[in-house]
Design a protein around this motif. Structure first.
Motif: not given
Lengths: 108, 113
Positions: B53-82
């Protein structure tokens, strides 16, 4: 800010030596070195911490000069297996910046 | 075997079609991050997570989302890829804060047409 690596590319014959440099405009407390072979993930080589300590991995060693804000990777008596792209990373894991990489090619 | 697993390894898709790249680690690492790798630019950090539940932006976060609901998993989501998100993506994990080596997944090559 991204650290600057030099050279961008180097071609060696087996048995020759090479030096890869990594410099930063910001104060350095640690430097990470990774190697990436073509089509593969980067693999950790070593971390150098503030204090100028040299580290080694096989015949690869590195130095860290925090006053000059730079680190150098030394590849001695290079082997074919050393071919790949070498990256330096500066900062902590949470805000690590990687250099653009140095492509090393070792030829027989 | 200690590893970071990314899926898929390759994906060709079209502009605007939402996609998710999964990342899972089995080393109980606290820290996870996503990077993109483009020719001549090296690895650039997209997002990172210091723990659940602790996430933060890096240098190029635009257009991406992430979530950390479990310790082992960290999916990268592209809502509207370009097309400018066509790249090679790496997930990495490390034990925690400070100077710990990062373990990288095998990478995901995304092509957005």
């Amino acid at each position: 800010q991204q650290p600057v690596q030099s050279p961008q590319a180097v071609i060696l014959r087996e048995g020759e030596d090479a030096v890869i440099n990594c410099s930063s405009s910001k104060a350095l407390y640690s430097v990470h070195w990774y190697r990436q072979k073509h089509g593969e993930a980067p693999v950790f080589l070593m971390i150098l911490l503030k204090g100028g300590e040299q580290k080694g991995h096989e015949k690869i060693s590195a130095s860290f000069n925090e006053k000059k804000q730079q680190s150098s990777l030394y590849l001695t008596a290079s082997q074919l297996s050393y071919s790949g792209t070498y990256f330096c990373g500066t900062g902590k894991a949470s805000d690590m910046r990687f250099g653009a990489g140095t492509r090393l090619t070792v030829k027989p | 075997e200690a590893q970071v697993t990314q899926n898929p390894r390759y994906l060709i898709t079209v502009t605007g079609k939402k996609l998710t790249v999964t990342c899972s680690q089995n080393m109980n690492h606290e820290y996870m991050s996503w990077y993109r790798q483009d020719p001549g630019l090296g690895l650039r950090q997209i997002y990172y997570s210091m723990n659940v539940e602790v996430t933060d932006k890096g240098d190029v976060p635009e257009g991406y989302k992430v979530s950390r609901k479990e310790k082992r998993n960290f999916p990268l989501i592209l809502e509207s890829p370009s097309p400018n998100q066509t790249s090679l993506y790496f997930c990495a994990s490390s034990p925690g804060r400070g100077n710990q080596p990062q373990h990288f997944g095998d990478g995901t090559r995304l092509s957005i047409l």
